[in-house]
Design an enzyme around this catalytic site. Structure first.
Site, PDB file in Angstrom:
ATOM      1  N   GLU A   1       0.805  -1.229   0.000  1.00 50.82           N
ATOM      2  CA  GLU A   1       0.000   0.000   0.000  1.00 50.82           C
ATOM      3  C   GLU A   1       0.835   1.275   0.000  1.00 50.82           C
ATOM      4  O   GLU A   1       0.818   2.050   0.974  1.00 50.82           O
ATOM      5  CB  GLU A   1      -0.975  -0.006   1.192  1.00 50.82           C
TER       6      GLU A   1
ATOM      7  N   GLU B   1      -5.448  -8.690   0.648  1.00 46.36           N
ATOM      8  CA  GLU B   1      -6.093  -8.357   1.929  1.00 46.36           C
ATOM      9  C   GLU B   1      -7.555  -8.099   1.661  1.00 46.36           C
ATOM     10  O   GLU B   1      -7.908  -7.384   0.698  1.00 46.36           O
ATOM     11  CB  GLU B   1      -5.524  -7.067   2.551  1.00 46.36           C
TER      12      GLU B   1
HETATM   13  O1  IFM Z   1      -4.401  -3.250   9.082  1.00 41.65           O
HETATM   14  C1  IFM Z   1      -4.315  -2.719   7.814  1.00 41.65           C
HETATM   15  C2  IFM Z   1      -3.137  -3.316   7.065  1.00 41.65           C
HETATM   16  O2  IFM Z   1      -1.949  -3.115   7.744  1.00 41.65           O
HETATM   17  C3  IFM Z   1      -3.007  -2.682   5.702  1.00 41.65           C
HETATM   18  N1  IFM Z   1      -4.253  -2.716   4.991  1.00 41.65           N
HETATM   19  C4  IFM Z   1      -5.445  -2.287   5.670  1.00 41.65           C
HETATM   20  C5  IFM Z   1      -5.562  -2.986   7.013  1.00 41.65           C
HETATM   21  C6  IFM Z   1      -6.839  -2.543   7.728  1.00 41.65           C
HETATM   22  O3  IFM Z   1      -6.825  -1.174   7.964  1.00 41.65           O
END
Ligand code: IFM
Length: 469
Positions: A173, A353
Site C-alpha cells: 500500500e 487483503e
Molecule cells: O491493518 C491494515 C493493514 O496493515 C493494511 N491494509 C489495511 C488494514 C486494515 O486497515
C-alpha cells in the site's frame, strides 16, 4: 442488515487458486527492542501524544515473535495453503544501512521453515510500513538514498529466504505510506506536506522496480510483485463537479500507481493538478518502475464515494458499515478487478487483503462474528464473479489472521478471524475462522471429487475444470 452467505456451489475457482491469511510484522510481532532489533518509524510515532487512539503501541502486540509456532499451527489448522506476512526491516538491519542482525534474520528463517513443514506457502512482504527510524533522520522515503538502502535490504532477504518463499512483495500500500504518512500526517512518520508525499510515492515505486531488477539478477525463483490498496470511486451525485472530483481522486489513488507500473507514465491530469508538488523524476526512472511483475496484489475493503464538497455520509448508503466506518460493498471488488483487468496488461492478481473490523460477541468461550463471516463470504463470491467474467485471479487472503495493532486505531479495532485476548495472549478461533475452515474444506473435497472423476473418465478437460462449478 445481514445478507445471505452465498453457497459454495455458486462460486468458481481455478484448481490452483491460493487461499490464505495475512498479517504484518509491526502489527503482530511485539519484541520491539529484543534480539538486536532497531526502532522503526512506527515505534517512534506511537510515542507522539495523541497519535494512537488508545495510546498504545506495537511493543508487545500479539507477541508473535515468541508465539510464532502456535500461530502457524493455527494457520495450518485453518486449512489455508498460504500465509502472507512481512519482514521487519529494522529487525534484520537495525539502522537500515549498517550491520545486519543475524538473530532477526534467523527468526524469519525459522518461520519460513515452519510454514514449509506444515505445507503452507510463505508470501513475504518486504515493506509493510516499518522503515528503520534511523533512515527517517536522513529523509526517509523522501530521500533517494532510501531507495538504494531498500534494494540492499530486498537483496539480503532474497539471499536468505528466496529459495523457499513462494512470492516476494516489495511494498504494501504505497498510497497509505505516501498520503496518510506524509500528506495527512496521521500515520508514521507524521509529516503533512503534499510535495514530500508525492516524492515519497515516486521513491517507493522506483525502489520497487529497482528491487525487482536486482532480485531477478540474483536468480530469485520467488514470484515478484507489489500490493496496492485500490477502490472503485463513485460520484456522490450526477453533478459535473462530483464527476470531475471522482476522476481526480481515482487518478490519485489508482492511476498514480497503476499507470507507471503498467504503462510507464504518470497520469497527465494528476501531474497537472499537482503542479509544483509533482515529484522530481530522473531520466530512466519510469522504465525501471515499469519492470514486469509476476503478480499484482490488491487490498480491497470498500468503495469510495466522492463529493466535490469534500464529505459524503456513509450512512446514506443504507449498507452495513464496519467498525472502521467503511461501507460493506462486495460488488465493488468485482468492479475493481474487472476495471484493472480491462484497463491494464496485468499479471495474475491476488486479493492480498480483505476483511472487516466488527464488534465480536464473546459467549461461553466462543466468539460470534456473523458480520465478519458475511463480509468475507460475500467478497469471496465477488472474486468468483470476477473470475467468471474473465479476470485472471490467483488467490484470496483474509485480513487478518489475528486481531492486532490497527495502526492509529491501536487495539480498538479487531480485524482478526482469530480473537486475541491481549491480557493473556490467548488465541480463540472466531466463528468466521470456523466458517473459512469449513469453506476451504468443502473446496478441497470438491477438487478431490473432480480429480477422482478425471482419473476414471480420463478426460483431459477435467484437469482445467473450475472447482465448484
Ligand atoms: O491493518 C491494515 C493493514 O496493515 C493494511 N491494509 C489495511 C488494514 C486494515 O486497515
Amino acid at each position: 442488515m445481514i445478507y445471505s452467505v452465498p453457497s459454495d456451489l455458486q462460486m468458481n475457482f481455478p484448481r490452483d487458486f491460493v487461499w490464505g491469511v495475512a498479517t504484518s510484522a509491526y502489527q503482530i510481532e511485539g519484541a520491539a527492542i529484543e534480539d538486536g532489533k532497531g526502532l522503526s518509524v512506527w515505534d517512534k510515532f506511537c510515542r507522539v501524544p495523541g497519535a494512537i487512539a488508545d495510546g498504545s503501541d506495537g511493543d508487545i502486540a500479539c507477541d508473535h515473535y515468541h508465539r510464532w509456532q502456535e500461530d502457524i499451527d493455527l494457520i495450518a489448522d485453518l486449512g489455508v495453503n498460504a500465509y502472507r506476512f512481512s519482514v521487519s526491516w529494522p529487525r534484520v538491519r537495525p539502522t537500515g544501512s549498517g550491520e545486519w542482525n543475524s538473530k532477526g534474520m534467523d527468526f524469519y528463517e525459522r518461520l519460513v521453515d515452519g510454514l514449509m513443514k506444515r505445507g503452507i506457502q510463505p508470501y513475504v512482504t518486504l515493506n509493510h510500513w516499518d522503515l528503520p527510524a534511523e533512515l527517517q533522520f536522513t529523509g526517509g522515503w523522501a530521500s533517494r538514498d532510501t531507495v538504494f538502502r531498500f534494494v540492499e535490504y530486498a537483496s539480503k532477504v532474497q539471499q536468505r529466504l528466496g529459495d523457499r518463499v513462494h512470492a516476494i512483495t516489495t511494498h504494501n500500500e504505497p498510497w497509505v505510506m505516501s498520503v496518510l504518512g506524509h500528506k495527512r500526517g496521521i500515520f508514521a512518520p507524521g509529516i503533512k506536506d503534499r510535495a514530500i508525499a508525492m516524492q515519497v510515492s515516486h521513491h517507493l515505486l522506483l525502489s520497487h522496480g529497482m528491487a525487482l531488477k536486482a532480485l531477478r539478477e540474483q536468480g530469485c525463483t520467488a514470484g515478484l510483485g507489489i500490493v496496492l490498496n485500490l477502490s472503485p470511486m463513485h460520484p456522490a451525485s450526477d453533478a459535473p463537479q462530483d464527476h470531475a472530483k471522482t476522476v481526480l481522486e481515482d487518478g490519485l489513488l489508482l492511476r498514480w500507481y497503476m499507470d507507471p507500473l503498467f504503462k510507464g507514465t504518470y497520469p497527465s491530469d494528476v501531474l497537472e493538478h499537482l503542479g509544483g508538488d509533482a515529484p522530481r523524476v530522473q531520466s530512466g526512472d519510469l522504465d525501471i518502475i515499469a519492470t514486469p511483475m509476476d503478480f499484482l496484489g490488491i487490498n480491497y475493503y470498500s468503495r469510495s464515494v466522492v463529493s466535490a464538497a469534500g464529505t459524503w455520509d456513509v450512512h446514506l448508503s443504507g449498507r452495513e458499515i464496519t467498525d472502521m466506518g467503511w461501507e460493506v460493498y462486495p460488488e465493488g471488488l468485482t468492479e475493481l478487478l474487472l476495471r484493472v483487468h480491462n484497463d491494464y496488461a496485468v499479471p495474475p492478481i491476488y486479493v492480498t487483503e480483505n476483511g472487516g473490523a466488527f464488534k465480536d460477541v464473546c459467549n461461553d468461550g466462543q466468539i460470534h462474528d456473523p458480520l465478519r463471516t458475511d463480509y468475507i463470504a460475500r467478497h469471496i463470491a465477488a472474486v468468483s464473479e470476477a473470475i467468471r467474467q474473465g479476470v485472471r485471479m490467483k488467490g484470496y487472503m483474509v485480513w487478518s489472521l489475528l486481531d492486532n495493532f490497527e495502526w492509529a486505531s491501536g487495539y480498538e479495532k479487531r480485524f482478526g478471524i482469530v480473537h486475541v485476548d491481549y491480557a493473556t495472549q490467548r488465541r480463540t478461533l472466531k466463528d468466521s475462522a470456523l466458517w473459512y475452515r469449513g469453506f476451504l474444506h468443502r473446496q478441497s473435497a470438491m477438487r478431490e471429487n473432480y480429480d477422482a472423476a478425471a482419473t476414471q473418465t480420463n478426460h483431459s478437460e477435467w484437469n482445467t475444470v473450475a472447482i465448484g462449478a
